[in-house]
Scaffold this motif. Structure first.
Motif, PDB file in Angstrom:
ATOM      1  N   PRO A   1      32.760  77.698  42.229  1.00 27.79           N
ATOM      2  CA  PRO A   1      33.037  76.256  42.158  1.00 27.79           C
ATOM      3  C   PRO A   1      32.491  75.474  43.343  1.00 27.79           C
ATOM      4  CG  PRO A   1      35.040  77.498  42.687  1.00 27.79           C
ATOM      5  CD  PRO A   1      33.990  78.503  42.315  1.00 27.79           C
ATOM      6  N   GLN A   2      32.303  76.146  44.484  1.00 25.96           N
ATOM      7  CA  GLN A   2      31.808  75.448  45.679  1.00 25.96           C
ATOM      8  C   GLN A   2      30.283  75.369  45.729  1.00 25.96           C
ATOM      9  OE1 GLN A   2      33.532  78.372  45.704  1.00 25.96           O
ATOM     10  NE2 GLN A   2      35.196  78.359  47.197  1.00 25.96           N
ATOM     11  N   LEU A   3      29.588  75.767  44.656  1.00 25.20           N
ATOM     12  CA  LEU A   3      28.126  75.883  44.708  1.00 25.20           C
ATOM     13  C   LEU A   3      27.420  74.600  45.171  1.00 25.20           C
ATOM     14  CD1 LEU A   3      25.661  77.687  44.228  1.00 25.20           C
ATOM     15  CD2 LEU A   3      25.618  76.853  41.861  1.00 25.20           C
ATOM     16  N   PRO A   4      27.750  73.412  44.641  1.00 24.74           N
ATOM     17  CA  PRO A   4      27.036  72.208  45.114  1.00 24.74           C
ATOM     18  C   PRO A   4      27.171  71.983  46.617  1.00 24.74           C
ATOM     19  CG  PRO A   4      28.241  71.734  43.094  1.00 24.74           C
ATOM     20  CD  PRO A   4      28.690  73.090  43.550  1.00 24.74           C
ATOM     21  N   VAL A   5      28.356  72.247  47.158  1.00 27.78           N
ATOM     22  CA  VAL A   5      28.563  72.088  48.602  1.00 27.78           C
ATOM     23  C   VAL A   5      27.744  73.122  49.368  1.00 27.78           C
ATOM     24  CG1 VAL A   5      30.265  72.137  50.478  1.00 27.78           C
ATOM     25  CG2 VAL A   5      30.873  71.138  48.264  1.00 27.78           C
ATOM     26  N   LEU A   6      27.741  74.361  48.887  1.00 24.71           N
ATOM     27  CA  LEU A   6      26.984  75.416  49.551  1.00 24.71           C
ATOM     28  C   LEU A   6      25.489  75.095  49.553  1.00 24.71           C
ATOM     29  CD1 LEU A   6      28.740  78.618  48.118  1.00 24.71           C
ATOM     30  CD2 LEU A   6      29.164  77.465  50.295  1.00 24.71           C
ATOM     31  N   GLU A   7      24.975  74.635  48.425  1.00 22.21           N
ATOM     32  CA  GLU A   7      23.542  74.292  48.346  1.00 22.21           C
ATOM     33  C   GLU A   7      23.197  73.154  49.300  1.00 22.21           C
ATOM     34  OE1 GLU A   7      22.337  75.606  43.790  1.00 22.21           O
ATOM     35  OE2 GLU A   7      22.944  73.541  44.189  1.00 22.21           O
ATOM     36  N   SER A   8      24.083  72.169  49.389  1.00 21.28           N
ATOM     37  CA  SER A   8      23.842  71.053  50.300  1.00 21.28           C
ATOM     38  C   SER A   8      23.803  71.521  51.751  1.00 21.28           C
ATOM     39  CB  SER A   8      24.932  69.987  50.116  1.00 21.28           C
ATOM     40  OG  SER A   8      24.756  68.912  51.014  1.00 21.28           O
ATOM     41  N   LEU A   9      24.738  72.401  52.129  1.00 23.43           N
ATOM     42  CA  LEU A   9      24.764  72.931  53.489  1.00 23.43           C
ATOM     43  C   LEU A   9      23.503  73.747  53.784  1.00 23.43           C
ATOM     44  CD1 LEU A   9      28.502  74.072  53.700  1.00 23.43           C
ATOM     45  CD2 LEU A   9      27.450  72.198  54.986  1.00 23.43           C
ATOM     46  N   LEU A  10      23.073  74.551  52.816  1.00 20.51           N
ATOM     47  CA  LEU A  10      21.884  75.377  53.022  1.00 20.51           C
ATOM     48  C   LEU A  10      20.612  74.531  53.063  1.00 20.51           C
ATOM     49  CD1 LEU A  10      22.790  78.460  50.779  1.00 20.51           C
ATOM     50  CD2 LEU A  10      23.032  78.213  53.256  1.00 20.51           C
ATOM     51  N   ASP A  11      20.571  73.455  52.280  1.00 27.95           N
ATOM     52  CA  ASP A  11      19.443  72.530  52.374  1.00 27.95           C
ATOM     53  C   ASP A  11      19.353  71.926  53.776  1.00 27.95           C
ATOM     54  OD1 ASP A  11      18.362  72.764  49.839  1.00 27.95           O
ATOM     55  OD2 ASP A  11      19.549  71.131  48.985  1.00 27.95           O
ATOM     56  N   THR A  12      20.517  71.572  54.313  1.00 32.06           N
ATOM     57  CA  THR A  12      20.550  70.938  55.633  1.00 32.06           C
ATOM     58  C   THR A  12      20.087  71.898  56.728  1.00 32.06           C
ATOM     59  OG1 THR A  12      22.382  69.502  54.957  1.00 32.06           O
ATOM     60  CG2 THR A  12      22.035  69.792  57.325  1.00 32.06           C
TER      61      THR A  12
END
Length: 344
Positions: free
Chosen positions: A204-215
């Motif tokens: 469920p946290q995938l969008p947040v994880l992807e955003s952090l990894l993009d950053t």
């Protein structure tokens, strides 16, 4: 009442007439189903991904005749159920809830070398019926054994299968069912890539994880970053740039080396250390390693916890000079990930 269901372990216990008596805690874990016709490759996939069987050894596996359950104890505790292909699970005499209740995702393994018209029909019937009672299930089609086809035939086969399934589901009223398609083989990393995508659909946290990894990827000039489950080599998240399977294989091999070294030289949390403060500091920081000039890449690994590791790929010639800043940034990322994933 529902029929008793053949199973390889205790699973959902039944009375003599097939009623479900109770479910153990183990059976209440999120469930992932492997389905498909007989000899499609389901059991081989499960053994290669979760039991580390050598692909060449899968030729000695017997046909599955009972439900095989594999409980994982990694980042996300869940069960893999390998269902025999010769049973009609849509038969009304079966208790569907005992099989499909609590399922997060269903993987349908389709043998690309076989006459796939029959299995396409079974798949579309299954998806149609399950969507009525279990609309939250996500579906993935593994177009399997694709390595045995030429590149041109491979593309044509994948296109034909995808179109037939889409058309059949449209004909029964399902215009946009939650289905993803993956070309797979147990002889390369494509099967791990496909499983990674399936597992990401359950995080469920995938969008947040992807955003952090993009950053972190942008700030540290990384080519690609992953969050790997150390045991299975499945990645639960990555930045949103495209995945290069060759780079993924490098990361997977790097983890294997680190795990092997850790088993020989690493500390164990259950060990009674006299220098407790030093151990606490090491755990708080997370193990870290990097290696230069691997096919032109620098690989950087940072432990998030005992199940997850952050791995980044860099081509930046200034990596060594900027490593102290990279360590700081990744350390801040680690602290944030632990909070997002509720491990603190």
């Amino acid at each position: 009442m529902g029929k008793g269901i053949p199973t390889a372990d205790a699973g959902p216990t039944t009375t003599g007439n097939g009623d479900i008596k109770h479910r153990s805690k183990r059976d209440q874990k999120p469930r992932l189903l492997l389905m498909g016709l007989k000899r499609s490759g389901k059991t081989s996939i499960s053994n290669v991904v979760f039991r580390k069987m050598t692909p060449s050894d899968t030729i000695f596996l017997d046909t599955t005749t009972t439900i095989q359950k594999e409980a994982t104890h990694t980042f996300m505790d869940f069960q893999i159920w390998d269902l025999p292909g010769q049973i009609d699970y849509l038969d009304r005499s079966f208790d569907a809830e005992s099989i499909f209740g609590g399922v997060g995702a269903m993987i349908w393994v389709l043998d690309a070398l076989d006459n796939y018209m029959e299995t396409v029909g079974h798949l579309t019937d299954t998806v149609f019926h399950l969507q009525q009672s279990y609309p939250s299930i996500k579906y993935s089609v593994f177009i399997h054994k694709i390595d045995c086809l030429t590149e041109d035939l491979r593309d044509d086969t994948v296109r034909d299968i995808t179109q037939r399934i889409t058309d059949d589901l449209y004909d029964v009223g399902l215009e946009n069912p939650p289905i993803s398609y993956h070309s797979t083989s147990i002889f390369d990393s494509s099967i791990f890539e496909a499983f990674s995508k399936v597992m990401q659909s359950l995080v469920p946290q995938l969008p947040v994880l992807e955003s952090l990894l993009d950053t972190i990827g942008a700030s540290c000039h990384f080519e690609k970053v992953y969050l790997f489950d150390v045991i299975s080599k499945i990645y639960i998240a990555s930045d949103t740039t495209s995945v290069d399977l060759r780079a993924y294989e490098l990361c997977s091999d790097f983890i294997n080396i680190i795990v092997d070294l850790s088993e020989v030289y690493g500390w164990h949390q259950e060990t009674d250390f006299h220098e407790g403060e030093q151990l606490a500091a090491l755990q708080a920081h997370g193990a870290e390693s990097y290696v230069n000039n691997i096919k032109g890449y620098t690989l950087y690994l940072r432990e998030i916890n005992r199940n997850l590791s952050f791995i980044a790929i860099s081509k930046d010639p200034a990596f060594d000079r900027e490593k102290s800043l990279i360590d700081y940034n990744v350390g801040m990322l680690r602290d944030t990930l632990l909070k997002v994933l509720d491990y603190v």
